[in-house]
Design a protein around this motif. Sequence first.
Motif, PDB file in Angstrom:
ATOM      1  N   MET A 215       0.827  -1.196   0.000  1.00  0.00           N
ATOM      2  CA  MET A 215       0.000   0.000   0.000  1.00  0.00           C
ATOM      3  C   MET A 215       0.872   1.261   0.000  1.00  0.00           C
ATOM      4  SD  MET A 215      -3.167   0.748  -0.183  1.00  0.00           S
ATOM      5  CE  MET A 215      -3.995   2.343  -0.237  1.00  0.00           C
ATOM      6  N   ALA A 216       2.025   1.195   0.674  1.00  0.00           N
ATOM      7  CA  ALA A 216       2.955   2.327   0.685  1.00  0.00           C
ATOM      8  C   ALA A 216       3.452   2.618  -0.726  1.00  0.00           C
ATOM      9  CB  ALA A 216       4.133   2.027   1.613  1.00  0.00           C
ATOM     10  N   GLU A 217       3.732   1.550  -1.486  1.00  0.00           N
ATOM     11  CA  GLU A 217       4.200   1.709  -2.863  1.00  0.00           C
ATOM     12  C   GLU A 217       3.095   2.315  -3.725  1.00  0.00           C
ATOM     13  OE1 GLU A 217       4.912   0.900  -6.992  1.00  0.00           O
ATOM     14  OE2 GLU A 217       3.339  -0.116  -5.828  1.00  0.00           O
ATOM     15  N   TYR A 218       1.842   1.910  -3.471  1.00  0.00           N
ATOM     16  CA  TYR A 218       0.697   2.444  -4.218  1.00  0.00           C
ATOM     17  C   TYR A 218       0.525   3.943  -3.958  1.00  0.00           C
ATOM     18  CZ  TYR A 218      -4.270   3.315  -5.293  1.00  0.00           C
ATOM     19  OH  TYR A 218      -5.449   3.838  -5.762  1.00  0.00           O
ATOM     20  N   LEU A 219       0.736   4.382  -2.725  1.00  0.00           N
ATOM     21  CA  LEU A 219       0.543   5.792  -2.359  1.00  0.00           C
ATOM     22  C   LEU A 219       1.634   6.698  -2.905  1.00  0.00           C
ATOM     23  CD1 LEU A 219      -0.578   5.433   1.388  1.00  0.00           C
ATOM     24  CD2 LEU A 219      -2.019   6.019  -0.563  1.00  0.00           C
ATOM     25  N   THR A 220       2.825   6.141  -3.126  1.00  0.00           N
ATOM     26  CA  THR A 220       3.962   6.978  -3.533  1.00  0.00           C
ATOM     27  C   THR A 220       4.376   6.748  -4.985  1.00  0.00           C
ATOM     28  OG1 THR A 220       5.471   5.283  -2.662  1.00  0.00           O
ATOM     29  CG2 THR A 220       4.867   7.089  -1.182  1.00  0.00           C
ATOM     30  N   ARG A 221       3.587   5.995  -5.740  1.00  0.00           N
ATOM     31  CA  ARG A 221       3.926   5.669  -7.126  1.00  0.00           C
ATOM     32  C   ARG A 221       3.767   6.899  -8.028  1.00  0.00           C
ATOM     33  NH1 ARG A 221      -0.111   1.662  -9.039  1.00  0.00           N
ATOM     34  NH2 ARG A 221       0.809   0.366  -7.393  1.00  0.00           N
ATOM     35  N   GLY A 222       4.768   7.188  -8.848  1.00  0.00           N
ATOM     36  CA  GLY A 222       4.684   8.270  -9.828  1.00  0.00           C
ATOM     37  C   GLY A 222       4.950   9.644  -9.237  1.00  0.00           C
ATOM     38  N   LEU A 223       5.084  10.624 -10.125  1.00  0.00           N
ATOM     39  CA  LEU A 223       5.373  11.995  -9.675  1.00  0.00           C
ATOM     40  C   LEU A 223       4.175  12.623  -8.980  1.00  0.00           C
ATOM     41  CD1 LEU A 223       7.387  13.260 -12.796  1.00  0.00           C
ATOM     42  CD2 LEU A 223       8.289  12.596 -10.551  1.00  0.00           C
ATOM     43  N   ASN A 224       3.015  12.537  -9.631  1.00  0.00           N
ATOM     44  CA  ASN A 224       1.801  13.105  -9.035  1.00  0.00           C
ATOM     45  C   ASN A 224       1.082  12.011  -8.237  1.00  0.00           C
ATOM     46  OD1 ASN A 224      -0.204  14.966  -8.462  1.00  0.00           O
ATOM     47  ND2 ASN A 224      -1.339  14.517 -10.346  1.00  0.00           N
ATOM     48  N   ASN A 225       1.750  11.498  -7.202  1.00  0.00           N
ATOM     49  CA  ASN A 225       1.233  10.345  -6.469  1.00  0.00           C
ATOM     50  C   ASN A 225       0.177  10.752  -5.449  1.00  0.00           C
ATOM     51  OD1 ASN A 225       2.728  11.141  -4.034  1.00  0.00           O
ATOM     52  ND2 ASN A 225       4.531  10.519  -5.198  1.00  0.00           N
ATOM     53  N   HIS A 226      -0.449   9.715  -4.872  1.00  0.00           N
ATOM     54  CA  HIS A 226      -1.544   9.972  -3.916  1.00  0.00           C
ATOM     55  C   HIS A 226      -1.052  10.686  -2.661  1.00  0.00           C
ATOM     56  CE1 HIS A 226      -4.272   7.678  -6.375  1.00  0.00           C
ATOM     57  NE2 HIS A 226      -3.476   6.610  -6.332  1.00  0.00           N
ATOM     58  N   LYS A 227       0.167  10.370  -2.232  1.00  0.00           N
ATOM     59  CA  LYS A 227       0.709  11.038  -1.043  1.00  0.00           C
ATOM     60  C   LYS A 227       0.820  12.540  -1.291  1.00  0.00           C
ATOM     61  CE  LYS A 227       4.971  11.550   1.624  1.00  0.00           C
ATOM     62  NZ  LYS A 227       6.390  11.157   1.736  1.00  0.00           N
TER      63      LYS A 227
END
Length: 522
Positions: free
Chosen positions: A474-486
């Motif tokens: 889930m941590a990887e999902y939140l921080t994936r990509g430049l415009n990420n969910h985090k």
Amino acid sequence: MYNSYGSSEERTLNMKKEIIINASIDETRIAILEDNQLTELYIERPDTKRMVGNIYLGKIENVVDAIQAAFVNIGLKQNGFLPFAEIGKEYFALTEKFNSIKNIPTKKTQSHKPAIKLKQGQNILVQVTKEPISSKGTRLTSSISLPGRYLVLIPNENHIGISRKIKNKKERQRLRRICKALRPKNFGLIIRTVATGKDIQPIKSDLESLLRTWDKIIKKANDATPPELIHKEMGITSSLIRDLFSPDINRVIVDSRKLYREIKKYLKEVSPKLLERLELYKERKPIFDSLPFQSYSIEDAIEKSLSRKIRIKGGGYIIFDQTEAMVVIDVNSGSSVKGKDQEKNALKTNIEAAKEITHQLRLRDLGGIIVIDFIDMVQKKNRDKVVTTLKNELKKERAAFDILPMSDFGVVELTRERVRPSLLYQYSEPCPRCNGIGRVSAKSTILTRIERTIQKIKYKKGQRRLVLKIHPDMAEYLTRGLNNHKARLMRKYFINLKIIPTLEMEDKEFELIPKKDYKKKK
């Protein structure tokens, strides 16, 4: 209670039958092959010993008239379920109207109900007829039965029964005369199929052994304090050899020298003629891998029986979905849709599916309510053909069944006797991530929960510096990509969010706390 393995009805006389036994460190597996096809699989482990046939001195915890049953404490986590229909005549308070045991209503005739002489705290001798399955406890009966090699002994009864598999009229009459001469007072007897052709002496010896066992049970029960195990049925390997190893079995192959010696010793005592059919497997290659049948090994067939999707001849496939309450089976045409005659194609696929379904029901040991959704057919005669195929295939096995006609929607409902947990439950455990539902929370759903929690913390505590502990996936999902969910969460709520991946968290779990509180915890 008489759910012996040896109570099967009609079988094909020329069918090749084999019993293959594989013993490993932590489990023993017994495969039943018919015409080189795996039809049944039994598993015995130290932590899951077979319970069917065990006799307990139990204590009645509750009597519930509304469901016509009592709950009995036999020393397990869950109380056993004792239906009134499984209660022996000695526990009925007969009135003048019901002055004969024949008047006691069964499940089918419940219009008049004599009083049950059971009450809370009462001791009762019971026998297990069904293993505990999922959240359901054991099913019990107070009508005890003791299976032997040639006989089944039934205390507190007076009738004589003959296995319906014995077809010869003269042989049935001969065996009945033997039973009448041998039957002790207040005991019923059932002659088993393997008694065919036996003279009086081995049958008498079997009866004497069963009577000695019953005497031991009574003596132990008189001195016992409930809940207590009074008599343990033999292990699954021994009981299968006792109940299934008859002259129509071509061979028994076992890869354990210890089990081989035990079976050999037993056969010397009860049926020396069968010794030549017992083989010790000595090859290095695992026994379940080295005995091919059709295009699979036994291991391949086991793997197939655990899969959700089964392909059938002609390109169709079957989906099995198993729940605690029922089994739902869906038949699909797949790539079998060829030609212009849809009705003909549907009938052909449904017939193939019906044969494979009955094979899988037996192999997977699926029971209870079973709903099958066949491919739609317009003509009633074709729907009837599929149901007839199902019935004929189901008659080949030992489990009792009841089946309803196919509906206009192509749905068939049937019930199949369930004695023990299905193969899937024996080979698997509940998923720790989804708690057994077979689905896990979507990552987007978890993200929404995190966002709501951020809102609550900001509203209640006014904190802007937060720490989020969460599973690495889930941590990887939140921080994936430049415009990420985090980053989006930080911009939207004007917060500083630090994510700490931790394997201690399950996929759907997270902990969101102010950074100052996190520092205090450390």
